[in-house]
Scaffold this active site. Sequence first.
Site, PDB file in Angstrom:
ATOM      1  N   SER A 145       0.932  -1.232  -0.106  1.00  0.00           N
ATOM      2  CA  SER A 145      -0.055   0.180  -0.073  1.00  0.00           C
ATOM      3  C   SER A 145       1.007   1.185   0.063  1.00  0.00           C
ATOM      4  O   SER A 145       2.242   1.064   0.231  1.00  0.00           O
ATOM      5  CB  SER A 145      -0.911  -0.026   1.268  1.00  0.00           C
ATOM      6  N   TYR A 158      -2.456  -0.545  10.725  1.00  0.00           N
ATOM      7  CA  TYR A 158      -2.742  -1.087   9.268  1.00  0.00           C
ATOM      8  C   TYR A 158      -1.192  -0.696   8.563  1.00  0.00           C
ATOM      9  O   TYR A 158      -0.641  -1.571   7.913  1.00  0.00           O
ATOM     10  CB  TYR A 158      -3.903  -0.221   8.419  1.00  0.00           C
TER      11      TYR A 158
END
Length: 254
Positions: A145, A158
């Site tokens: 990501s 995260y």
Amino acid sequence: MNPFDLTGTTALVSGSSRGIGLALAKGLLQAGSRVTIHGRNISQVKTAALDLAEETGGETRVSTFDVTDQDAVDRGIADIEQEWGALDILVNNAGIQRRAPFPEFTLQDWNDLIATNLTGAFLVSQRVARGMVQQGSGKIINIGSVQSQLARPGIAPYSATKGGIVMLTKGLCADLGPHGIQANALAPGYFETELTRALVEDEHFTQWVTTRTPAGRWGKVEDLVGALVFLASPASNFVNGQVLFVDGGMTAVV
Ligand code: NDP
């Protein structure tokens, strides 16, 4: 010879019942791979597998193991291998998101994020790698990501998992490279999926994404396919342990 051709290969895309994984599975099918469609919800997985086979004319099968459960992973990969032999391509895409201000983040949410996004990729990679080592070839693509490199308020855990994915990728390269296996990470920017629905619907956030991204828009899942096929194909046979950002330029600018 087309270096991007995947004809004759077999693939597993974890979490391919919807969102980014579904688009990645479709891209692999269109490039010639046979693809196992995966997720925990059996009816969603079956529907996705049938639709993809019809749309692309390719061959799909289904699998529903929980990536956080080692025994389930073992059984799930054994089933695939029994039918198709050792996998040629693994895409570790299954992932979750949890958002909260840091002082209020619960241990349960932290544990869920680590279990799914990081331990899941470890367990599936380890089980699949055994077959790849035996056959002396394989491609592992971990989905990172922009949070593999950049933080943002409310998602510290995260971000920790996506940073971890980068170092897991480099570790896989170190351990598996000598066996003819390439492990790379594909790191998407902001894409419209179920996981980001709340953000897409938030006008201020969408304005931030479009201003912050040089491309001036949210990513469309199809934007990821070219990079994935590259990392899954002979075109990337000397590319190992790398992170490829597909983010409309977001991580290149402040
Ligand atoms: P979605 O929520 O749309 O899809 C997640 C997929 O993972 C589903 O198929 C889900 O199926 C599966 N999954 C979740 N938990 C498990 C589990 N424990 N075991 C097996 N399967 C599981 O997410 P996205 O498509 O948006 O995200 C996919 C990946 O891309 C994630 O790793 C995410 O972090 C990453 N990413 C997404 C971005 C975005 O903008 N959307 C940006 C950057 C990275 P089921 O629930 O049935 O198990």
